[in-house]
Design an enzyme around this catalytic site. Structure first.
Site, PDB file in Angstrom:
ATOM      1  N   GLY A  46       0.842  -1.200   0.000  1.00 30.45           N
ATOM      2  CA  GLY A  46       0.000   0.000   0.000  1.00 30.45           C
ATOM      3  C   GLY A  46       0.867   1.235   0.000  1.00 30.45           C
ATOM      4  CD  GLN A  51       3.244   5.769   2.923  1.00 30.49           C
ATOM      5  OE1 GLN A  51       2.266   5.257   2.375  1.00 30.49           O
ATOM      6  NE2 GLN A  51       4.125   5.054   3.582  1.00 30.49           N
ATOM      7  CB  CYS A 100       4.719   2.039   7.900  1.00 31.01           C
ATOM      8  SG  CYS A 100       4.362   3.588   7.043  1.00 31.01           S
ATOM      9  CG  LEU A 101       6.422   0.832   2.000  1.00 35.44           C
ATOM     10  CD1 LEU A 101       5.887   1.136   0.604  1.00 35.44           C
ATOM     11  CD2 LEU A 101       7.471  -0.283   1.940  1.00 35.44           C
ATOM     12  CG  HIS A 142      -1.136   1.252   7.468  1.00 35.16           C
ATOM     13  ND1 HIS A 142      -0.236   0.784   8.391  1.00 35.16           N
ATOM     14  CD2 HIS A 142      -0.400   2.011   6.605  1.00 35.16           C
ATOM     15  CE1 HIS A 142       0.976   1.253   8.117  1.00 35.16           C
ATOM     16  NE2 HIS A 142       0.897   1.996   7.021  1.00 35.16           N
ATOM     17  CD  GLU A 143      -1.384   2.471   2.834  1.00 37.86           C
ATOM     18  OE1 GLU A 143      -0.896   3.608   2.736  1.00 37.86           O
ATOM     19  OE2 GLU A 143      -0.710   1.471   3.132  1.00 37.86           O
ATOM     20  CG  HIS A 146       0.087   6.862   5.627  1.00 38.77           C
ATOM     21  ND1 HIS A 146       1.235   7.263   6.271  1.00 38.77           N
ATOM     22  CD2 HIS A 146       0.231   5.535   5.403  1.00 38.77           C
ATOM     23  CE1 HIS A 146       2.049   6.221   6.433  1.00 38.77           C
ATOM     24  NE2 HIS A 146       1.456   5.153   5.919  1.00 38.77           N
TER      25      HIS A 146
END
Ligand code: K1U
Ligand code: ZN
Length: 178
Positions: A46, A51, A100-101, A142-143, A146
Site C-alpha cells: 500500500g 508518502q 510501513c514503508l 492504515h493508508e 496516512h
C-alpha cells in the site's frame, strides 16, 4: 516508470492532513501511476500520496498474490482509492502486525475495527463502494490514517513508539555511516 523517494518518519510532512482531490484528471492518473511504480519498487502492499510528498487524498494498494519469476513481485491486483471515506466500522476489533514503508524495519501489532465500508472515487472519477475485512480492512485503514497524518506507531504505547523512533534513527545513522 517513475520511482519517487518515500518520506521517512519523523519527516513532519507525514504528520499533516492531506487535501481532497477536486477533479480526477490526467494529473491525478499520472500521480497514481508514480505511486504504484514507487510502491512496487519498495515491495509494499500500500501507499498514500503523502508518502511520496504529495498531500492529496489518494491511496494505492495491491494485496494480490506475488507473481513473477525468481522471487520477483509483479503487479497483480492494483487498487486505487481517491477521496476515500470510511462510512461504517465494525464494533469488533482485529489485531494485526503492521509495517510501513515510511517506518522501515519496524513491525508491531495494531488493533483496529475488523470490518469497514469505504466509499471512494476510482481513476475515472466514478463513485465506488468497498466492504473490507482481513488484511484489506487493515491496510485501507492504515493508508487512510496516512491521509490524516497518523502513522501506525502513533497507535502504540508511548514507550513502544519512542523505542520505534529511536530504532529508526539508529538505522538511519548506520545507513549513513555504512
Ligand atoms: O503504508 C505503507 O507504508 C504500506 C504498508 C502497508 C501495510 C502493511 C502491513 C499492514 C498494514 C499496512 C506496507 O506495504 S509495509 C511493507 C509490507 O507490507 C511488506 C514488505 C515486504 C514483504 C511483505 C510485505
Ligand atoms: Zn504506512
Amino acid at each position: 516508470m517513475t520511482i519517487r523517494p518515500i518520506l521517512l518518519a519523523p519527516d513532519p510532512r507525514l504528520a499533516a492532513a492531506s487535501e481532497p482531490v477536486s477533479a480526477v484528471n490526467d494529473e491525478i492518473r499520472a500521480l497514481v501511476k508514480d505511486m504504484l511504480d514507487s510502491m512496487y519498487a519498495a515491495d509494499g502492499i500500500g501507499l498514500a500520496a503523502i508518502q511520496i510528498g504529495v498531500p492529496k487524498r489518494v491511496v494505492v494498494m495491491d494485496l494480490g498474490p506475488a507473481k513473477g519469476t525468481e522471487g520477483e513481485k509483479a503487479p497483480s491486483a492494483p487498487q486505487v482509492f481517491i477521496n476515500p471515506q470510511i462510512t461504517w466500522a465494525s464494533e469488533d476489533l482485529a489485531t494485526a502486525e503492521e509495517g510501513c514503508l515510511s517506518v522501515p524495519d519496524i513491525w508491531d501489532k495494531v488493533e483496529r475495527p475488523a470490518k469497514v465500508h469505504v466509499t471512494y472515487l476510482d481513476q475515472d472519477g466514478v463513485q465506488q463502494r468497498l466492504e473490507a475485512d482481513g488484511l484489506l480492512a487493515c491496510c485501507i485503514q492504515h493508508e487512510m490514517d496516512h491521509l490524516q497524518g497518523t502513522l501506525f506507531i502513533d497507535h502504540l504505547s508511548k514507550l513502544k513508539r519512542s523505542i520505534a523512533l529511536r530504532k529508526l534513527a539508529k538505522n538511519k545513522r548506520l545507513k549513513e555511516t555504512g
